[in-house]
Design a protein around this motif. Structure first.
Motif, mmCIF file in Angstrom:
data_model
loop_
_atom_site.group_PDB
_atom_site.id
_atom_site.type_symbol
_atom_site.label_atom_id
_atom_site.label_comp_id
_atom_site.label_asym_id
_atom_site.label_seq_id
_atom_site.Cartn_x
_atom_site.Cartn_y
_atom_site.Cartn_z
ATOM 1 N N VAL A 123 -1.591 -18.468 0.076
ATOM 2 C CA VAL A 123 -0.526 -18.362 -0.923
ATOM 3 C C VAL A 123 0.629 -19.281 -0.552
ATOM 4 O O VAL A 123 0.976 -19.419 0.616
ATOM 5 N N ALA A 124 1.214 -19.884 -1.563
ATOM 6 C CA ALA A 124 2.271 -20.878 -1.369
ATOM 7 C C ALA A 124 3.656 -20.248 -1.368
ATOM 8 O O ALA A 124 4.599 -20.827 -1.888
ATOM 9 N N GLN A 125 3.759 -19.067 -0.799
ATOM 10 C CA GLN A 125 5.048 -18.385 -0.703
ATOM 11 C C GLN A 125 5.200 -17.822 0.706
ATOM 12 O O GLN A 125 4.204 -17.532 1.377
ATOM 13 N N PRO A 126 6.428 -17.657 1.163
ATOM 14 C CA PRO A 126 6.656 -17.058 2.476
ATOM 15 C C PRO A 126 6.443 -15.539 2.433
ATOM 16 O O PRO A 126 6.490 -14.939 1.358
ATOM 17 N N PRO A 127 6.233 -14.926 3.582
ATOM 18 C CA PRO A 127 5.954 -13.494 3.619
ATOM 19 C C PRO A 127 7.189 -12.600 3.533
ATOM 20 O O PRO A 127 7.084 -11.406 3.751
ATOM 21 N N GLU A 128 8.336 -13.135 3.198
ATOM 22 C CA GLU A 128 9.527 -12.286 3.125
ATOM 23 C C GLU A 128 9.845 -11.876 1.694
ATOM 24 O O GLU A 128 9.510 -12.580 0.744
ATOM 25 N N ASN A 129 10.488 -10.727 1.555
ATOM 26 C CA ASN A 129 10.921 -10.188 0.256
ATOM 27 C C ASN A 129 9.786 -10.077 -0.763
ATOM 28 O O ASN A 129 9.993 -10.313 -1.945
ATOM 29 N N TRP A 130 8.615 -9.741 -0.309
ATOM 30 C CA TRP A 130 7.444 -9.541 -1.177
ATOM 31 C C TRP A 130 6.987 -10.801 -1.898
ATOM 32 O O TRP A 130 6.171 -10.744 -2.805
ATOM 33 N N LYS A 131 7.507 -11.965 -1.545
ATOM 34 C CA LYS A 131 7.148 -13.194 -2.264
ATOM 35 C C LYS A 131 5.660 -13.495 -2.166
ATOM 36 O O LYS A 131 5.026 -13.830 -3.171
ATOM 37 N N ALA A 132 5.086 -13.406 -0.969
ATOM 38 C CA ALA A 132 3.653 -13.691 -0.801
ATOM 39 C C ALA A 132 2.810 -12.663 -1.549
ATOM 40 O O ALA A 132 1.817 -13.011 -2.190
ATOM 41 N N ASN A 133 3.208 -11.393 -1.493
ATOM 42 C CA ASN A 133 2.463 -10.348 -2.207
ATOM 43 C C ASN A 133 2.504 -10.572 -3.718
ATOM 44 O O ASN A 133 1.499 -10.432 -4.408
#
Length: 88
Positions: free
Chosen positions: A42-52
């Motif tokens: 996934v092209a998002q970081p794992p903080e603030n639910w971004k990756a989820n």
């Protein structure tokens, strides 16, 4: 077999195991591991639910399900996740 066909054939009562790899260049399917876990980048970081959230959008688009038909049911803060799909 592509990952969508794999999910539709091998889900256990609508539950699948996924390992996400955050901070990837693009959001994409990576592989089906030997233990049956589906690896998705996934092209998002794992903080603030971004990756989820990115994972949920990716699954929704590829499985053609509404976003509220996909829920993370365990390991929310881990790279390893159990996902419940309301497949009809």
């Amino acid at each position: 077999m592509n990952f969508v066909d794999y999910i539709l054939k091998h889900n256990k009562n609508g539950i699948i195991d996924i390992r996400i790899i955050p901070n990837a260049k693009n959001t994409q399917f990576s592989e089906i591991m030997a233990n049956g876990v589906i690896k998705i980048k996934v092209a998002q970081p794992p903080e603030n639910w971004k990756a989820n959230k990115e994972l949920m959008i990716f699954l929704s688009d590829n499985l053609r399900l509404k976003k509220d038909s996909i829920r993370i049911i365990s390991w929310v803060t881990s790279q390893n996740k159990k996902i419940k799909l309301d497949i009809k």
